[in-house]
Design a protein around this motif. Structure first.
Motif, mmCIF file in Angstrom:
data_model
loop_
_atom_site.group_PDB
_atom_site.id
_atom_site.type_symbol
_atom_site.label_atom_id
_atom_site.label_comp_id
_atom_site.label_asym_id
_atom_site.label_seq_id
_atom_site.Cartn_x
_atom_site.Cartn_y
_atom_site.Cartn_z
ATOM 1 N N VAL A 54 0.838 -1.165 0.088
ATOM 2 C CA VAL A 54 0.010 0.194 -0.107
ATOM 3 C C VAL A 54 0.846 1.336 -0.034
ATOM 4 N N GLU A 55 0.444 2.416 -0.536
ATOM 5 C CA GLU A 55 1.125 3.721 -0.334
ATOM 6 C C GLU A 55 0.542 4.396 0.519
ATOM 7 N N ILE A 56 1.177 4.849 1.782
ATOM 8 C CA ILE A 56 0.780 5.574 2.752
ATOM 9 C C ILE A 56 0.836 7.015 2.341
ATOM 10 N N ARG A 57 -0.420 7.751 2.204
ATOM 11 C CA ARG A 57 -0.438 8.961 1.626
ATOM 12 C C ARG A 57 -0.382 10.130 2.774
ATOM 13 N N GLY A 58 -0.635 9.667 4.277
ATOM 14 C CA GLY A 58 -0.532 10.565 5.452
ATOM 15 C C GLY A 58 -1.212 9.728 6.456
ATOM 16 N N CYS A 59 -0.901 10.461 7.553
ATOM 17 C CA CYS A 59 -1.518 9.579 8.973
ATOM 18 C C CYS A 59 -2.051 10.887 9.761
ATOM 19 N N LEU A 60 -3.108 10.592 10.569
ATOM 20 C CA LEU A 60 -3.449 11.601 11.635
ATOM 21 C C LEU A 60 -2.336 11.476 12.996
ATOM 22 N N SER A 61 -2.662 12.822 13.280
ATOM 23 C CA SER A 61 -1.460 13.153 14.681
ATOM 24 C C SER A 61 -2.150 12.538 15.789
ATOM 25 N N ASP A 62 -3.294 12.691 15.842
ATOM 26 C CA ASP A 62 -4.292 12.105 17.102
ATOM 27 C C ASP A 62 -4.333 10.819 17.426
ATOM 28 N N VAL A 63 -4.912 10.121 16.432
ATOM 29 C CA VAL A 63 -4.986 8.648 16.357
ATOM 30 C C VAL A 63 -4.037 8.023 15.501
ATOM 31 N N ASN A 64 -4.020 6.826 15.631
ATOM 32 C CA ASN A 64 -2.921 5.967 14.636
ATOM 33 C C ASN A 64 -3.803 5.351 13.504
ATOM 34 N N TRP A 65 -4.225 6.380 12.485
ATOM 35 C CA TRP A 65 -4.894 5.866 11.406
ATOM 36 C C TRP A 65 -4.194 6.597 9.976
ATOM 37 N N ARG A 74 -8.696 4.617 -2.627
ATOM 38 C CA ARG A 74 -8.327 5.144 -1.515
ATOM 39 C C ARG A 74 -9.290 4.962 0.005
ATOM 40 N N GLY A 75 -8.639 4.777 0.974
ATOM 41 C CA GLY A 75 -9.214 4.569 2.372
ATOM 42 C C GLY A 75 -8.430 4.808 3.584
ATOM 43 N N TRP A 76 -8.962 4.466 4.684
ATOM 44 C CA TRP A 76 -8.148 4.470 5.860
ATOM 45 C C TRP A 76 -8.015 2.840 6.545
ATOM 46 N N VAL A 77 -6.828 2.856 6.960
ATOM 47 C CA VAL A 77 -6.409 1.556 7.843
ATOM 48 C C VAL A 77 -5.496 2.164 8.986
ATOM 49 N N SER A 78 -5.858 1.358 9.945
ATOM 50 C CA SER A 78 -5.224 1.694 11.450
ATOM 51 C C SER A 78 -3.699 1.087 11.269
ATOM 52 N N GLY A 79 -2.631 1.822 11.947
ATOM 53 C CA GLY A 79 -1.443 1.926 11.653
ATOM 54 C C GLY A 79 -1.032 0.490 12.320
ATOM 55 N N GLN A 80 -1.692 -0.047 13.392
ATOM 56 C CA GLN A 80 -1.410 -1.205 13.889
ATOM 57 C C GLN A 80 -1.590 -2.524 12.714
ATOM 58 N N TYR A 81 -1.855 -2.373 11.647
ATOM 59 C CA TYR A 81 -2.003 -3.322 10.632
ATOM 60 C C TYR A 81 -1.110 -3.164 9.516
#
Length: 215
Positions: A54-65, A74-81
């Motif tokens: 996957v290509e990581i386009r950016g992440c949130l600073s307050d939650v690990n998504w 395009r969509g959102w995935v938790s950083g723990q996966y």
């Protein structure tokens, strides 16, 4: 001299621009849902198989998504996966690795994100409720479900009441018919008994010398 500095700065910008725009490469560690927002409560838009790139386009600073791209979607995935390669080893994507991996910290907006990627999705029509927050959406949905359940119960009650009223009317009709038949039968029996009690006219009408009296 001034022109030299301008050229160097322009060259530096050209060198840095691809790095800034470049997304970090990651790998899914399980069969994971890619969702329409940074929470498991948002609709799933695809399933990323374990080990997929996957290509990581950016992440949130307050939650690990993280906002990821997978096969053009395009969509959102938790950083723990999601893991990424860092210093010759794979690490789970977390805030401590955003900067070293070159992952920008971004914000999420339902309106902007869904307008850009999900116009053809069924859940897009609910974007106004989703834009007010997941809690509002689910609370609103629960209220709609309760209203629908109440309407169904009211309709069932009315149907049961209507059926009961119909049965009562049928029973009353049968009772009336039975009562009428009973009364009719009683009148017929009374008439027959009356005929039996009626005196023989010959005892009163015969006169001496009347030939019918001799029968």
């Amino acid at each position: 001299m001034k022109n030299l500095f301008v050229k160097i700065a322009a060259a530096g910008m050209l060198v840095l621009a691809p790095a800034i725009a470049q997304a970090a490469e990651g790998y899914s560690t399980a069969n994971v849902n890619m969702r329409a927002g940074p929470s498991t409560r948002y609709p799933a838009v695809a399933v990323i198989p374990a080990g997929s790139s996957v290509e990581i386009r950016g992440c949130l600073s307050d939650v690990n998504w993280c906002d990821v791209e997978f096969y053009g979607g395009r969509g959102w995935v938790s950083g723990q996966y999601v893991q990424a390669l860092y210093q010759q080893r794979r690490v789970y994507v977390g805030p401590q690795y955003y900067r070293p991996l070159g992952i920008p910290m971004i914000r999420f907006s339902v309106d902007n994100y869904w307008d850009r990627y999900y116009r053809n999705r069924d859940f897009y029509r609910d974007r106004d409720r989703w834009s007010r927050g997941q809690d509002y959406y689910y609370r609103d949905r629960d209220n709609r479900d309760r209203d629908r359940d109440n309407r169904d119960r009211d309709r069932n009650w009315r149907e049961r009441d209507g059926n009961r009223d119909g049965r009562d009317r049928d029973r009353d009709w049968r009772d009336d018919n039975q009562r009428d038949n009973r009364q009719r039968g009683e009148r017929q029996r009374d008439d027959r008994r009356g005929d039996d009690r009626r005196p023989d006219r010959r005892n009163f009408d015969c006169r001496p010398g009347d030939p019918s009296c001799d029968e």
